[in-house]
Structure formats: C-alpha cells, structure tokens
Design a protein around this motif. Structure first.
Motif, mmCIF file in Angstrom:
data_model
loop_
_atom_site.group_PDB
_atom_site.id
_atom_site.type_symbol
_atom_site.label_atom_id
_atom_site.label_comp_id
_atom_site.label_asym_id
_atom_site.label_seq_id
_atom_site.Cartn_x
_atom_site.Cartn_y
_atom_site.Cartn_z
ATOM 1 N N ARG A 70 0.842 -1.207 0.000
ATOM 2 C CA ARG A 70 0.000 0.000 0.000
ATOM 3 C C ARG A 70 0.875 1.254 0.000
ATOM 4 N NH1 ARG A 70 -3.790 -1.039 4.474
ATOM 5 N NH2 ARG A 70 -3.277 -3.156 3.912
ATOM 6 N N LYS A 77 -5.180 6.987 -6.088
ATOM 7 C CA LYS A 77 -5.158 7.743 -4.831
ATOM 8 C C LYS A 77 -5.693 6.927 -3.647
ATOM 9 C CE LYS A 77 -6.730 12.122 -2.898
ATOM 10 N NZ LYS A 77 -7.473 13.360 -3.168
ATOM 11 N N LYS A 78 -6.751 6.165 -3.841
ATOM 12 C CA LYS A 78 -7.337 5.398 -2.733
ATOM 13 C C LYS A 78 -6.318 4.403 -2.163
ATOM 14 C CE LYS A 78 -11.205 2.429 -1.488
ATOM 15 N NZ LYS A 78 -12.377 1.694 -1.954
ATOM 16 N N SER A 81 -3.631 6.162 -0.240
ATOM 17 C CA SER A 81 -4.091 6.718 1.029
ATOM 18 C C SER A 81 -4.252 5.657 2.119
ATOM 19 C CB SER A 81 -5.413 7.469 0.830
ATOM 20 O OG SER A 81 -6.462 6.563 0.540
ATOM 21 N N LEU A 82 -4.130 4.372 1.779
ATOM 22 C CA LEU A 82 -4.221 3.317 2.796
ATOM 23 C C LEU A 82 -3.082 3.409 3.824
ATOM 24 C CD1 LEU A 82 -5.241 0.215 0.627
ATOM 25 C CD2 LEU A 82 -6.695 1.557 2.170
#
Length: 132
Positions: A70, A77-78, A81-82
């Motif tokens: 991650r 982006k998701k 962002s983890l």
C-alpha cells in the motif's frame, strides 16, 4: 505478477520471479525485496535493474517476491491513502501476507527465507523479519 489479500482485505500485487526450471512440486528459498518509498513501485522486467542482485538469486534457484505494498505508485489515490495513519503497519501486513500466500501454496522452504529493502522497504524488512 501475482495478487493477494492483505490482513485488512486490501488487494496487493507483487512481482514474483521464479527460477528458469521452476517445478511447482518443489519448495524454494524465498528472498523478499521491498522497494523504497512508500511511493516506489516494482514492475515486471526480464532483468530487473536495481541495486539488488535479483537475477543472480533467481539463477541460484530462489524465488524472489517484490511486493507493491500500500502506498506504491500507479495504483490510484485510494490505494496510496491506505498508508494514512497506518505507515509501517499496513505495508508490513501487505508484505507478510504475500509471504504467507507463497507458503500456503507450498512454494517456499520456510527454513531458507530472507528479505531486504531500502528506505521504507528497509523499515518494512525489519518489521517483517521480526514478525515472520
């Protein structure tokens, strides 16, 4: 390229290099090479260009796993962002779950495992070493 689920259900991909005469009925030594970043990325390449002797380890009969944990670039982006409020934890889950998948598939000799990394990969390799 292979993919697996991490501890929290996130889908993780990685590059798995196999020896030339790979035999799925055998167990192999495993070297996990963890890129820096956390926004680095590993891509499949016939001869990976880096400071790591990946081709040499594969030529000696090892599996080499290069996980895109991650935060790795190229996954939107998701996924990046983890790592928010989870840096050094979730990324270690991602690496360890890739090792566990390889073990579950009967691919690796657990008595012959190693990991290395630089920058964030160096931190993760330390965490992974202590937890595996």
């Amino acid at each position: 390229m292979i993919s697996w689920k991490s501890k929290d259900g996130a889908t993780i991909e990685g590059v798995l290099h196999k020896p030339k005469n790979y035999d799925p009925s055998k167990k192999y030594p495993l070297l996990v090479v963890i890129h820096g970043g956390p926004t680095g990325i590993d891509t499949p390449a016939p001869t990976p260009g880096s400071v790591y002797p990946i081709a040499q380890w594969v030529d000696k009969g090892c599996l080499v796993l290069r996980p895109n944990y991650r935060g790795s670039a190229g996954y939107a982006k998701k996924f990046r962002s983890l790592n928010v409020k989870n840096l050094g934890v979730g990324d270690a889950w991602d690496v360890l779950s890739g090792v566990r998948l390889s073990d579950k598939k009967g691919m690796i000799d657990r008595s012959k495992m190693g990991c290395m990394g630089w920058s964030q990969g160096g931190y993760i390799s330390r965490v992974s070493h202590n937890n595996e």
